[in-house]
Design an enzyme around this catalytic site. Sequence first.
Site, mmCIF file in Angstrom:
data_model
loop_
_atom_site.group_PDB
_atom_site.id
_atom_site.type_symbol
_atom_site.label_atom_id
_atom_site.label_comp_id
_atom_site.label_asym_id
_atom_site.label_seq_id
_atom_site.Cartn_x
_atom_site.Cartn_y
_atom_site.Cartn_z
ATOM 1 N N CYS A 112 7.824 42.870 -45.914
ATOM 2 C CA CYS A 112 8.833 41.885 -45.503
ATOM 3 C C CYS A 112 8.287 40.463 -45.428
ATOM 4 O O CYS A 112 9.061 39.516 -45.382
ATOM 5 C CB CYS A 112 9.437 42.285 -44.160
ATOM 6 S SG CYS A 112 10.385 43.820 -44.222
ATOM 7 N N HIS A 248 12.804 35.899 -40.907
ATOM 8 C CA HIS A 248 13.052 37.160 -41.593
ATOM 9 C C HIS A 248 14.173 37.885 -40.865
ATOM 10 O O HIS A 248 14.207 37.949 -39.633
ATOM 11 C CB HIS A 248 11.779 38.000 -41.595
ATOM 12 C CG HIS A 248 11.992 39.412 -42.037
ATOM 13 N ND1 HIS A 248 12.667 39.731 -43.193
ATOM 14 C CD2 HIS A 248 11.636 40.592 -41.465
ATOM 15 C CE1 HIS A 248 12.702 41.051 -43.320
ATOM 16 N NE2 HIS A 248 12.089 41.595 -42.289
ATOM 17 N N ASN A 278 18.401 44.186 -43.598
ATOM 18 C CA ASN A 278 17.029 43.769 -43.855
ATOM 19 C C ASN A 278 16.759 43.895 -45.354
ATOM 20 O O ASN A 278 16.611 45.000 -45.868
ATOM 21 C CB ASN A 278 16.062 44.642 -43.046
ATOM 22 C CG ASN A 278 14.614 44.239 -43.216
ATOM 23 O OD1 ASN A 278 14.267 43.458 -44.081
ATOM 24 N ND2 ASN A 278 13.755 44.803 -42.384
#
Length: 321
Positions: A112, A248, A278
């Site tokens: 990520c 994020h 996500n």
Amino acid sequence: MSYARIIGTGSYLPPRIVTNRELEATVDTHDEWIVERTGIRQRHVADTETTCDLAEVAARRALEMAGKRPEDVDLIVLGTSTPDLVFPSTACLLQGRLGIAGGPAFDVNAACSGFIYALGVAHNFIKAGTSRCALVVGSEVMTRILDWNDRTTCVLFGDGAGALVLEASDEAGILSTHLHSDGKYEHLLNVSAGISRNHQLLRETGAFLQMKGNEVFKMAVNTLGRIVDETLEANQLTKAEVDWLVPHQANIRIIQATAKKLNMPMERVVVTVGEHGNTSSASIPLALDAAIRDGRIQRGDMLLLEAFGGGFTWGSALVRY
């Protein structure tokens, strides 16, 4: 000394949307629980499109905003954990799609944090004078590595791509980037097989994302809090001088905790997790493009970008847009 400035952004989401209500029909979960715990209401799922397909659309949109042609690009750095192939890299595939050649093109896998890592690499290429115009991309098809029977992970992730164009400038744009990792936590967030490890699972049962959610949550909150301090101290800035947090998009509670660390109201935080889920390395450039195109982020604004991902990896970038 050359600086790197953002001159264009672009993004792309595959058209298929899967809502929480749809997931209720296949796994033991419900919409209210997902929204309360994560903030996620829906996610985009790529049916047939690949990571490179998503990246190409986002890249072309970023180039269009920047007023650049593909042949102006002399560097491509692409963050992804879900490449089209083992090799060539997805960045090389994208380079071929754009019809350019000669400059370096390579992938960065930091889960990520992949986009922040890619941005840090491109930033340093430009500072060193070895690149003048870089394409930085985060693109993922995370839904391809999900176990859709695992309610703890399948509700969290989605697919998408975001991109930006960096250009060398005498005016500071990317003020600093900060990249970190700690490999001893690999067991808390990983994919269960690869080419040289547990490769038989790829043929027998498939390799899926696995996560110990509570432990990851605690580590993310603590680590992102520390990197906020590190980034501000490195630039001798106060919290009040940051105009926007572009985090994020993993979990609304992690985002809220980071905003609290900055003493920043949620109105100054770019939040897309509810609509996108996500999207791993794509989440920051997706959010950044959304806020630039709708006019929230204006030229001259100070932005803090931050991410945390499997590895563990984490990183930040301070940007004068």
